[in-house]
Scaffold this motif. Sequence first.
Motif, mmCIF file in Angstrom:
data_model
loop_
_atom_site.group_PDB
_atom_site.id
_atom_site.type_symbol
_atom_site.label_atom_id
_atom_site.label_comp_id
_atom_site.label_asym_id
_atom_site.label_seq_id
_atom_site.Cartn_x
_atom_site.Cartn_y
_atom_site.Cartn_z
ATOM 1 N N GLU A 49 45.453 36.974 43.415
ATOM 2 C CA GLU A 49 45.566 38.433 43.422
ATOM 3 C C GLU A 49 44.279 39.079 42.911
ATOM 4 O O GLU A 49 43.772 40.036 43.509
ATOM 5 C CB GLU A 49 46.759 38.829 42.556
ATOM 6 N N GLU A 50 43.725 38.554 41.823
ATOM 7 C CA GLU A 50 42.488 39.112 41.265
ATOM 8 C C GLU A 50 41.324 38.971 42.249
ATOM 9 O O GLU A 50 40.512 39.894 42.380
ATOM 10 C CB GLU A 50 42.152 38.428 39.935
ATOM 11 N N ARG A 51 41.232 37.817 42.922
ATOM 12 C CA ARG A 51 40.161 37.641 43.920
ATOM 13 C C ARG A 51 40.324 38.642 45.054
ATOM 14 O O ARG A 51 39.346 39.245 45.502
ATOM 15 C CB ARG A 51 40.172 36.215 44.481
ATOM 16 N N PHE A 52 41.522 38.834 45.515
ATOM 17 C CA PHE A 52 41.779 39.761 46.614
ATOM 18 C C PHE A 52 41.381 41.182 46.219
ATOM 19 O O PHE A 52 40.664 41.860 46.955
ATOM 20 C CB PHE A 52 43.255 39.710 47.017
ATOM 21 N N ILE A 53 41.819 41.620 45.074
ATOM 22 C CA ILE A 53 41.530 42.987 44.632
ATOM 23 C C ILE A 53 40.035 43.174 44.407
ATOM 24 O O ILE A 53 39.468 44.194 44.805
ATOM 25 C CB ILE A 53 42.348 43.342 43.369
ATOM 26 N N SER A 54 39.378 42.193 43.796
ATOM 27 C CA SER A 54 37.951 42.352 43.485
ATOM 28 C C SER A 54 37.095 42.456 44.747
ATOM 29 O O SER A 54 36.038 43.072 44.725
ATOM 30 C CB SER A 54 37.458 41.207 42.603
ATOM 31 N N GLY B 59 34.718 48.566 44.902
ATOM 32 C CA GLY B 59 33.327 48.601 44.484
ATOM 33 C C GLY B 59 32.359 48.351 45.623
ATOM 34 O O GLY B 59 32.724 47.907 46.708
ATOM 35 N N THR B 60 31.115 48.636 45.348
ATOM 36 C CA THR B 60 30.053 48.397 46.328
ATOM 37 C C THR B 60 29.694 46.921 46.320
ATOM 38 O O THR B 60 30.070 46.172 45.406
ATOM 39 C CB THR B 60 28.800 49.218 45.963
ATOM 40 N N ALA B 61 28.929 46.509 47.311
ATOM 41 C CA ALA B 61 28.469 45.121 47.369
ATOM 42 C C ALA B 61 27.664 44.784 46.113
ATOM 43 O O ALA B 61 27.790 43.692 45.555
ATOM 44 C CB ALA B 61 27.629 44.905 48.627
ATOM 45 N N LYS B 62 26.856 45.718 45.670
ATOM 46 C CA LYS B 62 26.055 45.505 44.462
ATOM 47 C C LYS B 62 26.965 45.318 43.250
ATOM 48 O O LYS B 62 26.739 44.422 42.431
ATOM 49 C CB LYS B 62 25.101 46.680 44.240
ATOM 50 N N ASN B 63 28.014 46.136 43.138
ATOM 51 C CA ASN B 63 28.974 46.000 42.036
ATOM 52 C C ASN B 63 29.659 44.637 42.065
ATOM 53 O O ASN B 63 29.834 44.001 41.023
ATOM 54 C CB ASN B 63 30.055 47.083 42.086
ATOM 55 N N ARG B 64 30.059 44.207 43.264
ATOM 56 C CA ARG B 64 30.730 42.911 43.400
ATOM 57 C C ARG B 64 29.790 41.770 43.002
ATOM 58 O O ARG B 64 30.200 40.823 42.343
ATOM 59 C CB ARG B 64 31.269 42.721 44.816
ATOM 60 N N TYR B 65 28.523 41.870 43.380
ATOM 61 C CA TYR B 65 27.541 40.840 43.030
ATOM 62 C C TYR B 65 27.300 40.831 41.515
ATOM 63 O O TYR B 65 27.276 39.760 40.897
ATOM 64 C CB TYR B 65 26.225 41.072 43.771
ATOM 65 N N TYR C 69 31.292 35.269 50.576
ATOM 66 C CA TYR C 69 32.295 35.544 49.553
ATOM 67 C C TYR C 69 32.336 37.034 49.205
ATOM 68 O O TYR C 69 33.403 37.608 49.007
ATOM 69 C CB TYR C 69 31.992 34.709 48.303
ATOM 70 N N LEU C 70 31.161 37.641 49.154
ATOM 71 C CA LEU C 70 31.070 39.072 48.820
ATOM 72 C C LEU C 70 31.352 39.983 50.012
ATOM 73 O O LEU C 70 31.435 41.193 49.861
ATOM 74 C CB LEU C 70 29.680 39.384 48.251
ATOM 75 N N GLY C 71 31.451 39.392 51.200
ATOM 76 C CA GLY C 71 31.727 40.182 52.393
ATOM 77 C C GLY C 71 30.509 40.923 52.916
ATOM 78 O O GLY C 71 30.643 42.005 53.494
ATOM 79 N N ILE C 72 29.324 40.346 52.692
ATOM 80 C CA ILE C 72 28.081 40.984 53.121
ATOM 81 C C ILE C 72 27.201 39.958 53.834
ATOM 82 O O ILE C 72 27.474 38.763 53.796
ATOM 83 C CB ILE C 72 27.303 41.598 51.923
#
Length: 186
Positions: free
Chosen positions: A134-139, A143-149, A171-174
Amino acid sequence: MYIEEILKDFSTLSNESLQLIISKIKLVSLPKNTILMDADKIEKKVYFIRKGMARAYTIDDGNEITFWFGREGDCILSMRSYVINKPSYETIQLLEDCELYEIEMKELFDLYLSNLEIANWGRKFAEIELINTEERFISRQIGTAKNRYEKLLTENPSLINRVQLGYIASYLGISQVTLSRIRSEI
């Protein structure tokens, strides 16, 4: 990590119950790039990483989409096979030479039937794995790609040195180009 530490991270166990589980576990060493689990197959084993890194991915329109990284202390399993005995969604690839603790699901389920403490441990184990998913899905959704990184760097700084950038970008979707741009800004 030793198996006792890993198992106790999910829930406390008496020494007797802990030793019952450990008696069913074996240590296996597998080389980098081994496909440990295949999508669309019912998985029969659960693994715990003693040493090494792994990733889970799926194929979408011919592209590999990485959605999980595992490292020392993490569990590797197909939750779909574990819970409802159906084929898994994911493929698991070892990213480094790995030492894994391996247990057959049938042996684990037999322990659940014969030992209430181990059954309760198994419930906590499944709950924690569900929360992690669940945490991986939500994260990945906020947020932006930069925030996720930046969050990835904060939560798992060694990942950058252990995993190919292409897998991290996925993994980050970018794209890898976008990841390179973000890395140069930071």
